[in-house]
Design an enzyme around this catalytic site. Structure first.
Site, PDB file in Angstrom:
ATOM      1  N   GLU A  12      -5.603  -0.947  -7.954  1.00  0.00           N
ATOM      2  CA  GLU A  12      -4.673   0.105  -8.381  1.00  0.00           C
ATOM      3  C   GLU A  12      -3.442  -0.615  -8.940  1.00  0.00           C
ATOM      4  OE1 GLU A  12      -3.286   2.555  -5.100  1.00  0.00           O
ATOM      5  OE2 GLU A  12      -3.448   4.344  -6.328  1.00  0.00           O
TER       6      GLU A  12
ATOM      7  N   SER B 171       0.835  -1.208   0.000  1.00  0.00           N
ATOM      8  CA  SER B 171       0.000   0.000   0.000  1.00  0.00           C
ATOM      9  C   SER B 171       0.864   1.249   0.000  1.00  0.00           C
ATOM     10  CB  SER B 171      -0.912   0.006   1.227  1.00  0.00           C
ATOM     11  OG  SER B 171      -0.142  -0.137   2.398  1.00  0.00           O
TER      12      SER B 171
ATOM     13  N   HIS C   7      -2.467  -3.315  -6.222  1.00  0.00           N
ATOM     14  CA  HIS C   7      -2.943  -2.880  -4.911  1.00  0.00           C
ATOM     15  C   HIS C   7      -4.455  -3.102  -4.825  1.00  0.00           C
ATOM     16  CE1 HIS C   7      -3.351   0.659  -1.864  1.00  0.00           C
ATOM     17  NE2 HIS C   7      -3.346  -0.507  -1.260  1.00  0.00           N
TER      18      HIS C   7
END
Ligand code: CAA
Length: 292
Positions: A155, A122, A143
């Site tokens: 992501e 993250s 992500h």
């Protein structure tokens, strides 16, 4: 454009994120090999997956047969050897650069040359993680958001050396998982946490300054902005230590004081008030028996 065929997926780490990622791949007919350092952690990960699939069955979003098929698609092991012929391995262990780099070095050695390596980090730079491997062109950030079986977004983060082929393959695969991939560049916090964490931090400043109670602050954002959770509830859900860590990555990465973590957040982490996982954060999650 044609992309590589991906059939077998490795997932390292069987915590909340790793088990969620394994589940989503298995629900979409991929063979999944999930690894962790201890069998009891793998057992807990499998229990989480069963619980989540059962919820979908109860809500008639999945048939019992599809649940059973998905579970059959997942095998577990405490060694990395099982991952050698995976087409893609998603690393989802705890957020620590050294630990992730060491694991990625091992995966790079063990996995076949064509394997794409992805990290669910993250906050750690994808370019730095890629540098731990001898295959930076086949390294990428994937992500996922918590709870992985529910959240739409993946992501997809391109490192400095990530190839177009790797990026295309991973974007297409995320679509096959019925997720919406969004490609972003490798800057601190990427896009998601660069925007989310300052909002959470500001909510904590507002609480510290007494602008509103925790309930008032959360209600303003839930009902005023249609956020599913208020920022303080969300911080508890993510983990206050994780939020603090990401804010420090933003502060260090951009060298901009606007990302300075709120002193209240630092104090709560120091006190072990980490949110839902520790039983207390901005709210109290302990059962009535566990309360003082
Ligand atoms: N598996 C299966 N189903 C699940 C589930 C899971 N793990 N978690 C929730 N659900 C289902 C519930 O069964 C329920 O289904 P129905 O709509 O059919 O009833 C639905 O999801 C909603 O759940 P709840 O009724 O329990 O509660 P809710 O309405 O508050 O929704 C939530 C829960 C989906 C978590 C919602 O509150 C939400 O979207 N919150 C924000 C989450 C978020 O922002 N996540 C990103 C965090 S940041 C991150 O992950 C990245 C990072 O780097 C920090």
């Amino acid at each position: 454009m044609q992309t590589r065929k991906i059939e077998t997926i490795g997932v390292t780490g069987s915590g909340t994120m790793g088990s969620g990622i394994a589940q989503v791949f298995a629900q979409h007919r991929y063979c999944v090999r999930m690894t962790d350092v201890r069998q009891d952690l793998l057992d807990r990960g499998l229990d989480t997956i069963r619980g989540s699939l059962d919820r979908f069955v109860q809500k008639a979003k999945l048939t019992a047969a599809d649940r059973d098929d998905a579970l059959k698609k997942i095998s577990v092991s405490t060694g990395l050897g099982e991952l050698q012929d995976c087409d893609l391995v998603v690393e989802a262990i705890f957020e620590d650069l050294e630990a992730k780099s060491a694991l990625l070095r091992s995966l790079d050695r063990i996995c076949k040359p064509e394997t794409i390596l992805a990290s669910n980090t993250s906050s750690i730079s994808i370019t730095r993680l890629a540098a731990a491997t001898g295959r930076p062109a086949q390294f990428i950030g994937m992500h996922f958001m918590n709870p992985v079986p529910i959240m739409q977004l993946v992501e997809v983060i391109r490192g400095q050396e990530t190839s177009d082929d790797t990026c295309r393959t991973v974007m297409n695969m995320a679509r096959e998982l019925d997720k919406t991939p969004v490609e972003v560049l490798d800057y601190p916090g990427f896009v998601s946490n660069r925007i989310l964490m300052p909002m959470i931090n500001e909510a904590i400043f507002a609480l510290m300054e007494g602008v509103g109670s925790r309930e008032s602050i959360d209600t303003v954002m839930r009902l005023g902005m249609n956020h599913p959770m208020g920022p303080l509830t969300l911080a508890d859900f993510i983990g206050l230590d994780v939020c603090l860590n990401i804010l420090r990555v933003l502060q260090e990465g951009f060298g901009d004081p606007k990302y300075r973590p709120c002193p209240l957040l630092i104090r709560m982490v120091d006190a072990g008030l980490l949110g839902k996982k520790s039983g207390r954060g901005f709210y109290d999650y302990r059962t009535p028996e566990g309360k003082c």
